[in-house]
Design an enzyme around this catalytic site. Structure first.
Site, PDB file in Angstrom:
ATOM      1  N   LEU A   1       0.968  -1.087  -0.116  1.00  0.00           N
ATOM      2  CA  LEU A   1      -0.084   0.117   0.096  1.00  0.00           C
ATOM      3  C   LEU A   1       1.001   1.180  -0.180  1.00  0.00           C
ATOM      4  O   LEU A   1       0.403   2.391  -0.217  1.00  0.00           O
ATOM      5  CB  LEU A   1      -0.791  -0.092   1.150  1.00  0.00           C
ATOM      6  CG  LEU A   1      -2.095  -0.788   1.235  1.00  0.00           C
ATOM      7  CD1 LEU A   1      -2.872  -0.855   2.881  1.00  0.00           C
ATOM      8  CD2 LEU A   1      -2.919  -0.666   0.085  1.00  0.00           C
ATOM      9  N   ARG A   2       2.117   1.081   0.142  1.00  0.00           N
ATOM     10  CA  ARG A   2       3.388   2.260   0.065  1.00  0.00           C
ATOM     11  C   ARG A   2       2.862   3.325   1.206  1.00  0.00           C
ATOM     12  O   ARG A   2       3.925   4.287   1.069  1.00  0.00           O
ATOM     13  CB  ARG A   2       3.130   2.828  -1.272  1.00  0.00           C
ATOM     14  CG  ARG A   2       3.260   1.921  -2.447  1.00  0.00           C
ATOM     15  CD  ARG A   2       4.730   1.282  -2.666  1.00  0.00           C
ATOM     16  NE  ARG A   2       4.802   0.528  -3.734  1.00  0.00           N
ATOM     17  CZ  ARG A   2       5.533  -0.717  -3.672  1.00  0.00           C
ATOM     18  NH1 ARG A   2       6.275  -0.970  -2.692  1.00  0.00           N
ATOM     19  NH2 ARG A   2       5.806  -1.088  -4.806  1.00  0.00           N
TER      20      ARG A   2
ATOM     21  N   HIS B   1       4.388 -15.453  -3.566  1.00  0.00           N
ATOM     22  CA  HIS B   1       4.464 -15.486  -5.126  1.00  0.00           C
ATOM     23  C   HIS B   1       5.475 -16.702  -5.606  1.00  0.00           C
ATOM     24  O   HIS B   1       6.754 -16.346  -6.308  1.00  0.00           O
ATOM     25  CB  HIS B   1       5.053 -14.275  -5.813  1.00  0.00           C
ATOM     26  CG  HIS B   1       5.913 -13.350  -4.855  1.00  0.00           C
ATOM     27  ND1 HIS B   1       7.339 -14.338  -4.222  1.00  0.00           N
ATOM     28  CD2 HIS B   1       6.081 -12.403  -4.139  1.00  0.00           C
ATOM     29  CE1 HIS B   1       8.002 -13.178  -3.593  1.00  0.00           C
ATOM     30  NE2 HIS B   1       7.128 -12.025  -3.599  1.00  0.00           N
TER      31      HIS B   1
ATOM     32  N   ASP C   1       0.501  -9.472  -5.052  1.00  0.00           N
ATOM     33  CA  ASP C   1       1.677  -8.858  -5.023  1.00  0.00           C
ATOM     34  C   ASP C   1       1.492  -7.435  -5.575  1.00  0.00           C
ATOM     35  O   ASP C   1       2.489  -6.971  -6.301  1.00  0.00           O
ATOM     36  CB  ASP C   1       2.882  -9.485  -5.758  1.00  0.00           C
ATOM     37  CG  ASP C   1       3.992  -8.831  -5.218  1.00  0.00           C
ATOM     38  OD1 ASP C   1       4.181  -8.073  -4.307  1.00  0.00           O
ATOM     39  OD2 ASP C   1       5.143  -9.525  -5.632  1.00  0.00           O
TER      40      ASP C   1
END
Ligand SMILES: [Zn+2]
Lengths: 428, 321
Positions: A64-65, A233, A306
């Site tokens: 989400l930064r 991932h 991701d």
């Protein structure tokens, strides 16, 4: 607010329910499924004729930064992207700035997400302080503040001794570690999958062994310590095989696949397309087939995006120098449904990979559509085709390799705790 | 008999010259013919033509390479173009500009060709994609990807000494994994009909999946690989590969892959020995070979100038499609 969803095809993978029914929601929870009680006075009726009604999607791997890189994405824009994509629960990775390795950051993320109110945001705490791979975080404190798992995602934990201690400590409290598997020395300098295409492009390659070696190490350490691990991932056939073997031995090892690894291969790098640059890299057709098979047979119980937003400038350096990662929240459902079209999975199983599958890995009360459960619901039209258009996306960054793809299955409504999160407007 | 198609249309060059992977034999021949004409010119006392009078060529080097830069500079000047050299690694990038800003700024000065050298594979492609003017981008070497003019000068050199490339067996010896020239050479040799291209070296210096990716044969035994070849192209051994883990020592490398007189004897009697320079004598090549009768290492340099003149003329001269 009492909501009645009328006449949709209700699919709940967790219980096996798949029938045309009404769903009655009151006080944020599912009141009834089937024929609504006669005295149910709905404030709002959603006509779901021709729509699929399923649990809100759970994306267990999102960046989400915020805090720190809000120009790429922030909790509000990320929550909007989630809601528009039918995603009601988001687990966000710890590689923010500052890193989510202390209570204050966890609390800040939770409170901001609550204020935005469009998605349930579950912070993932760092395994090591500042993701440096050296000192363990105060996992117990972080869990108390709301972290649902721990990960240094973006990086592996390079030191096997530290990894052992992290697993032992986490196992003390039955916490989950989510692992980005990459052996630094084998990946060093690499820009894409090692193979024929990298050779043609003259780009330094990353061998499958970089991922496989670390998965093998961590499976062995999980066995040593009794720790629970989830492999993020998974992109290689070797990695899939190692997870399958670990599960056959009864070890608590789970894994997820990212949509881009399910649909793309290293030749999609084409002539240096930076939207095809990610870690782990896009692999070979054989690897893609193995990851698909693992999602189909349940070795990998989650599809997680991701979601890694980057502004255009970060993607317009020379290929080897530009940022890794692609966005994914708004294409998760469409790409998951494409697996149904391509006969990898049937519809309920496909939905399981983005609902109760990841919810169970994280131990969330989410991803189920049963009486008494929280009313996190996704409604979508399974027939409507739409084109992935970056300029129409809600994520602040639109670094998607799927631009221009035609996908089937358009989200019409997203409810979080019975409130309408998408279309926007109601919940605010 | 049919009238031949207009040569300009049939052999039109692409707007940018980024690599040789997708370049046709017709286009390569067009460049080689043009270069052959310029080769005669450079032997005259007056070496200049006014082919590119009024045109501007900018050499934009983000990685230093005196040889390539000098060759492009002289090629432009002999064609009467205005040539500007910019060593960007030492200027703009230190001021915090991104290198693409440098490209855009220079484009605004309306050059006809931007000759770009960059340490990263794909950088000239990125620049070409960002240009909005008619300016052509010429790749002067990108990462470990391509170095098309360097490869064509080798093709020209081979043709001048051995005639058509058709049917030749060519061995490339050394660090093909990190070599942009080798990739361009391989593409051009195949396009021009070479019978076989062999890569010779230890596994640490051969690119992954080389056979599949590049259509070559790989040899780890130099003596076997050199057997009967018509052309030997030696690559320069970077010393950091020896200090790194790719090769244990100079001594062992020379013993296994160094080109001495005995090893040249495995090849065809009229074998041609090439090296892009600068040579590491005693590391990859023995002086007896470098200075010997089969060596065409110095003519390669002259041909390089002619090739770059040809490419500049065909692209900056406005003849590209
Ligand atoms: Zn990761």
């Amino acid at each position: 607010m009492r909501t009645l969803i009328r006449g949709g095809r209700v699919i709940d993978p967790a219980s096996g329910r798949d029938e045309v029914a009404d769903v009655a929601i009151a006080n944020g929870r599912i009141q009834a499924i089937g024929d609504a009680p006669g005295d149910f006075g709905a404030d709002r009726v959603i006509d779901a004729d021709g729509l699929v009604v399923c649990p809100g999607l759970v994306d267990m791997h999102v960046h989400l930064r915020e805090p720190g890189q809000e120009w790429k994405e922030d909790i509000e824009s990320g929550s909007r992207a989630a809601a528009a994509g039918g995603v009601t629960s988001v687990a966000c990775m710890a590689n923010t700035r500052p890193v989510n390795d202390r209570r204050s950051v966890t609390e800040q993320i939770k409170s901001t997400a609550q204020r935005v109110g469009l998605s349930r945001v579950h912070p993932i705490g760092a395994i090591t302080r500042d993701l440096a791979g050296e000192t363990l975080t105060e996992m117990h404190e972080l869990a108390g503040a709301g972290c649902v798992a721990f990960s240094d995602d973006g990086r592996p934990v390079p030191d096997a001794g530290i990894m052992r201690r992290a697993l032992e400590y986490a196992a003390t409290f039955d916490y989950l570690l989510i692992l980005h598997e990459e052996e630094g020395a084998l990946s060093a300098g690499g820009a894409m999958n090692e193979g024929a295409h990298a050779t043609r492009m003259g780009l330094p390659g990353i061998p499958n062994a970089s991922e496989d070696v670390m998965i093998a190490r961590d499976v062995i350490l999980a066995e040593l310590t009794g720790g629970r691990i989830h492999i993020a991932h998974v992109a290689t056939s070797g990695g899939v095989e190692l997870i399958r073997q670990a599960q056959a031995r009864g070890l608590p090892v789970t894994g997820e696949a990212a949509p881009h690894h399910l649909f793309l291969t290293d030749t999609d790098v084409g002539a240096f397309d930076s939207h095809a640059k990610m870690a782990p890299p896009l692999r070979s057709p054989e690897d893609r087939a193995a990851v698909r098979a693992a999602v189909a047979d349940g070795t990998l119980t989650a599809i997680a995006t991701d979601h890694a937003p980057h502004e255009a400038d970060a993607k317009s350096e020379a290929f080897a120098c530009c940022a890794n990662g692609v966005t994914g929240l708004e294409t998760l459902l469409g790409l998951t449904l494409r697996l149904v079209d391509e006969e990898v999975l049937d519809l309920p199983s496909a939905l399981a990979r983005v609902t109760n599958g990841p919810a169970e890995v994280l131990g969330l009360e989410a991803g189920r559509l049963g009486v008494g459960e929280v009313a996190d619901v996704c409604l979508f039209d399974p027939e409507t085709e739409w084109t992935v258009e970056p300029e129409r996306m809600y994520s602040r960054s639109v670094n998607t390799p799927f631009a221009g793809w035609r996908l089937r299955g358009r989200v019409t409504h997203t409810l979080v705790g019975g409130r309408l999160a998408y279309p926007f407007g109601d919940a605010e | 008999m049919n009238a031949p198609a207009s040569p300009a249309a049939a052999d039109a060059l692409p707007r940018h010259f980024l690599g040789l992977e997708d370049v046709s034999a017709a286009t390569i021949n067009r460049i080689l013919e043009e270069a052959t004409r310029f080769r005669h010119l450079v032997e005259q006392p007056d070496k200049k033509t006014d082919t590119l009078k009024g045109r501007t060529v900018i050499n934009l080097f983000f990685e230093s390479s005196t040889r390539t830069r000098t060759s492009f500079e002289l090629a432009g000047k002999r064609l009467s173009a205005d040539v500007i050299n910019i060593n960007a690694s030492a200027s703009a990038t230190q001021k915090g500009e991104t290198w693409m800003d440098t490209v855009r700024t220079l484009e605004a000065m309306t050059p006809d060709a931007l000759v770009i050298r960059h340490a990263e594979s794909g950088a000239p492609h990125l620049a070409a994609g960002a240009l909005t003017s008619h300016c052509s981008v010429i790749n002067a070497g990108d990462g470990a990807h391509e170095h098309p003019t360097q490869a064509l000068l080798d093709i020209l050199t081979i043709q001048l000494h051995k005639g058509p490339i058709q049917g030749l067996r060519v061995a490339i010896v050394g660090d093909t994994a990190h070599s942009r020239v080798a990739r361009s050479q391989i593409h051009a040799l195949h396009t021009m009909g070479a019978d076989e291209v062999r890569l010779i070296g230890p596994k640490t210096l051969i690119p992954a999946a080389a056979e599949e990716a590049l259509g070559v044969r790989v040899f780890h035994d130099a003596d076997a690989g050199l057997e009967g070849v018509d052309v030997i192209i030696m690559l320069r051994m970077q010393m950091e590969r020896i200090r790194g883990a790719a090769v244990p020592s100079q001594r062992e490398y020379f013993r296994l892959y160094g080109l001495d007189r005995r090893r040249v004897g495995r090849a065809a009697d009229d074998v041609l020995v090439m090296h892009p320079g600068p040579m590491n004598r005693g590391v990859e090549i023995a002086s007896e070979v470098a200075d010997g009768p089969y060596s065409v290492i110095l003519p390669q340099v002259t041909n390089g100038l002619a090739i770059r003149m040809a490419v500049l003329k065909l692209l900056a001269g406005g003849e590209s499609a």
